[in-house]
Design an enzyme around this catalytic site. Sequence first.
Site, PDB file in Angstrom:
ATOM      1  N   HIS A  44       9.372 -11.908  65.491  1.00 39.93           N
ATOM      2  CA  HIS A  44       7.927 -12.791  65.156  1.00 39.93           C
ATOM      3  C   HIS A  44       7.750 -11.486  64.081  1.00 39.93           C
ATOM      4  CE1 HIS A  44       4.417 -15.317  65.954  1.00 39.93           C
ATOM      5  NE2 HIS A  44       3.362 -13.941  65.350  1.00 39.93           N
ATOM      6  N   GLU A  45       7.123 -10.123  64.613  1.00 44.78           N
ATOM      7  CA  GLU A  45       6.317  -9.735  63.788  1.00 44.78           C
ATOM      8  C   GLU A  45       7.914  -9.052  62.520  1.00 44.78           C
ATOM      9  OE1 GLU A  45       3.533  -8.765  63.579  1.00 44.78           O
ATOM     10  OE2 GLU A  45       3.274 -10.369  65.634  1.00 44.78           O
ATOM     11  N   HIS A  61       6.963 -12.272  59.741  1.00 46.56           N
ATOM     12  CA  HIS A  61       6.284 -12.272  58.939  1.00 46.56           C
ATOM     13  C   HIS A  61       6.563 -11.194  57.863  1.00 46.56           C
ATOM     14  CE1 HIS A  61       3.002 -14.411  61.344  1.00 46.56           C
ATOM     15  NE2 HIS A  61       2.652 -13.361  61.743  1.00 46.56           N
TER      16      HIS A  61
END
Length: 675
Positions: free
Chosen positions: A464-465, A468
């Site tokens: 997820h990170e 980003h």
Amino acid sequence: MTNPLLQDWDTPFGLPPFNLIEDDHFAPAVDQALDEARAKIKAIGENPEPPTFENTIEALELAEVDLGRIFGVFYGVAGADSNPKREELQREFAPKLSAFGSEVSENKDLFQRIDTLWQQRNALDLTDEQQRVLMLSRRGFVRQGAQLEGEKSDRLREVKSRLSVLGTEFTQNLLADERDWFMPLAEAGLEGLPDFVIASARAVGAEKEADGPVVTLSRSLIVPFLQFSPRRDLRQKAYEAWAARGANGGKTDNRGIAAETLKLREERAQLLGYDTFSDYKLETEMAGTPDAVRDLLMQVWAPAKSSAEADADVLEAMLHNDGYEGPLEAWDWRYYSELRRKAEHDLDEAELKPYLQLDRMIEASFACANRLFGLEFVPLDETSYHNDVRIWNVTRDGAHVAVFIGDYFARASKRSGAWCMAMRAQQRLAGDIQPHVVNVCNFAKPPEGEPALLSYDDARTLFHEFGHALHQMLSNVTYESISGTSVARDFVELPSQLYEHWLEVPEVLAEFATHAETGQPMPKDMLDRMLAAATYDMGFQTVEYVASALVDLAFHDGPAPADPMQKQAEVLEEIGMPHAIRMRHATPHFAHVFAGDGYSSGYYSYMWSEVMDADAFAAFEEVGDPFDAGLAKKLEDTVLSSGGSVDAKELYAAFRGRLPGVDALLKGRGLDKAA
């Protein structure tokens, strides 16, 4: 004394010289950079030449470059490796930054130049990107109060200053509660715990100079403890401490801060002409209105609650079979759910974790980025702000693209959660500036010499990170104000949540999910069972999230509650919150909402983005190839490289050809068949 923060950095890729930067350097550097930025902005406003895009908008974009460089370093370090001095500096900088922001937004000469350009925009021969930057600049000034006069302007300045102080206090109180509490575990308290939990508890106990293993409020330790400990008394003690963060009375209690914050946000919105803070906040988001947000959340709430209640009946029966009377409680859910998962899916997290090594999952995230976007990652032996931090040079076709910084392990000096930030954002106006992107996580650090093992949820967090990070690294715009993740809040989670899907691709796990001791790949039957269980307990996960999002919306869509805790209770009663599930983030530790304005009236954004990410990955499924080169190129060109240069709805429609409905989300969560 030479201050390295005020010098040009003669370092590889312009990285901050962390080995030279001391805490005492920050305050004088900030003061000087603020003075210089003020002088530049004053000069823009007083420029006797007629306004042009270059001498007004572009000059404004460049006015705070040095200030942004210093704060990129400071807030990166302060969030991930705090200490008393850095906390003191945060409290000092918050009102200074707020005052500076108010000075800029209240500069009538500057706003007049921007407004003049806006009125003349059709005759200026601007590019589409410049038109967008001009619109966003003017809108930002208006939303910050540029059109207010006299007492209203003065009061708005006071409100914004106080809000910045409250956000800092909220964060520091939460960090203090998480840092100070721990529960020693005697030998009897280790009963039933897998080796990886015991090892983590011993390592943290040594870090805290305790006599033995301990449980802390770090999610990477307390969640597996709640999953595996058969000691109901210890689970209750640990859970209640976790749930009570920010609500323990005394100087770290956040309840009063939350109440004051909500009242001031309401006043801020009304000063600017809005009925509620939600109306103000959602005006610039994809959702647009509180009703649109509530409609989405309630479409998901009903099937999620139905699923969770059915699961609760099963888990409560298991509790009673163990000889306990009374209802299933919040500190029971994870324990019995883990037992049920093992029984129904033949899946034991203790058996899974050796196959989910941190280093291999990092490799997996890099490998997917390579196959999709051609990126390569080469380790850099450079000093950073902490010994645990790792740094990579990111290239494509041999050309430098970005620096990626990974800070993965939990420590007492790091605030909870996981996040991505750009210490330096991509832009071309001030030169060909490539980004420095940081991923921060809170995984349990293993004993010296042992591999770090992740849960499947941890691995998803890592992906997820990194999603980003890709949004930052692949940014390709001219202006920093629209670079990378500078997009609508309910669009910013699309790249991150979309990237999680590649962790679920069987061929990725087949290659990178290898056993920490034997090096053997995860057996296919275990891999199949793990993926089949991907939506297990999704009712619980959805309910705890949606409840938090609905409470956040209720706080801001209407009069500010005098007692937020009472309002929270009223909302949960109204929606019929299941007894054994709590909000994912109760008000006193709801940092997304109260540590700053970022997700205020916007916690729904994860689900709004999930509607898109489920639909977006379906595009790859429809062509039968999760690494389809044409789709990957289209995803980069439309979404990942564009930043905020185009409206979010247009970006998504350019990729998918249409806007999505909620059906793909419900299917992805396994809730499409819930009653």
